[in-house]
Design a protein around this motif. Structure first.
Motif, PDB file in Angstrom:
ATOM      1  N   PRO A   3      40.790 -14.438  -9.841  1.00  0.00           N
ATOM      2  CA  PRO A   3      40.023 -15.037  -8.738  1.00  0.00           C
ATOM      3  C   PRO A   3      38.611 -15.455  -9.125  1.00  0.00           C
ATOM      4  CG  PRO A   3      41.185 -13.106  -7.962  1.00  0.00           C
ATOM      5  CD  PRO A   3      41.368 -13.159  -9.457  1.00  0.00           C
ATOM      6  N   SER A   4      37.959 -14.689  -9.976  1.00  0.00           N
ATOM      7  CA  SER A   4      36.606 -15.085 -10.375  1.00  0.00           C
ATOM      8  C   SER A   4      36.642 -16.332 -11.257  1.00  0.00           C
ATOM      9  CB  SER A   4      35.892 -13.942 -11.084  1.00  0.00           C
ATOM     10  OG  SER A   4      36.528 -13.636 -12.302  1.00  0.00           O
ATOM     11  N   GLN A   7      36.979 -19.261  -8.852  1.00  0.00           N
ATOM     12  CA  GLN A   7      35.696 -19.514  -8.198  1.00  0.00           C
ATOM     13  C   GLN A   7      34.723 -20.189  -9.153  1.00  0.00           C
ATOM     14  OE1 GLN A   7      34.675 -15.620  -6.835  1.00  0.00           O
ATOM     15  NE2 GLN A   7      35.791 -15.844  -4.896  1.00  0.00           N
ATOM     16  N   ASP A   8      34.713 -19.765 -10.405  1.00  0.00           N
ATOM     17  CA  ASP A   8      33.846 -20.391 -11.410  1.00  0.00           C
ATOM     18  C   ASP A   8      34.241 -21.843 -11.621  1.00  0.00           C
ATOM     19  OD1 ASP A   8      32.451 -18.029 -11.751  1.00  0.00           O
ATOM     20  OD2 ASP A   8      33.543 -17.462 -13.581  1.00  0.00           O
ATOM     21  N   GLN A  10      35.802 -23.822  -9.445  1.00  0.00           N
ATOM     22  CA  GLN A  10      35.458 -24.578  -8.241  1.00  0.00           C
ATOM     23  C   GLN A  10      33.965 -24.889  -8.207  1.00  0.00           C
ATOM     24  OE1 GLN A  10      37.024 -21.858  -5.300  1.00  0.00           O
ATOM     25  NE2 GLN A  10      38.878 -23.078  -5.032  1.00  0.00           N
ATOM     26  N   ARG A  11      33.151 -23.901  -8.518  1.00  0.00           N
ATOM     27  CA  ARG A  11      31.700 -24.096  -8.524  1.00  0.00           C
ATOM     28  C   ARG A  11      31.313 -25.127  -9.587  1.00  0.00           C
ATOM     29  NH1 ARG A  11      26.975 -21.743  -6.901  1.00  0.00           N
ATOM     30  NH2 ARG A  11      25.269 -21.815  -8.414  1.00  0.00           N
ATOM     31  N   THR A  30      24.433 -21.206  -3.135  1.00  0.00           N
ATOM     32  CA  THR A  30      25.764 -20.614  -3.034  1.00  0.00           C
ATOM     33  C   THR A  30      26.806 -21.720  -3.084  1.00  0.00           C
ATOM     34  OG1 THR A  30      25.850 -20.753  -0.625  1.00  0.00           O
ATOM     35  CG2 THR A  30      24.872 -18.747  -1.585  1.00  0.00           C
ATOM     36  N   TYR A  31      28.046 -21.327  -3.200  1.00  0.00           N
ATOM     37  CA  TYR A  31      29.148 -22.291  -3.233  1.00  0.00           C
ATOM     38  C   TYR A  31      29.173 -23.118  -1.945  1.00  0.00           C
ATOM     39  CZ  TYR A  31      33.885 -24.141  -3.453  1.00  0.00           C
ATOM     40  OH  TYR A  31      34.969 -24.973  -3.466  1.00  0.00           O
ATOM     41  N   GLU A  32      28.974 -22.461  -0.806  1.00  0.00           N
ATOM     42  CA  GLU A  32      28.988 -23.155   0.483  1.00  0.00           C
ATOM     43  C   GLU A  32      27.834 -24.151   0.582  1.00  0.00           C
ATOM     44  OE1 GLU A  32      29.321 -19.795   0.198  1.00  0.00           O
ATOM     45  OE2 GLU A  32      31.468 -19.733   0.646  1.00  0.00           O
TER      46      GLU A  32
END
Length: 56
Positions: A3-4, A7-8, A10-11, A30-32
């Motif tokens: 999962p990390s 996320q990496d 996607q970022r 942040t990602y958002e």
């Protein structure tokens, strides 16, 4: 996939997209927040002259 790692990825992808729009100040966001910045940058690039975009 971890999962990390997802996320990496996607970022990283959003940061690459922001760089294409000339935005590079991404360190403390942040990602958002990055998503919102990208959305705004993309919306600013809509060509209103096109008949399909007259709504905007």
């Amino acid at each position: 996939m971890n999962p990390s790692t997802i996320q990496d990825y996607q970022r990283s992808h959003i940061i690459d997209q922001l760089a294409k729009h000339g935005f590079y100040d991404v360190e403390r966001l942040t990602y958002e927040e990055l998503q919102k910045k990208l959305t705004v940058r993309r919306a600013k690039n809509i060509k209103v002259e096109a008949p399909a975009n007259k709504f905007f």
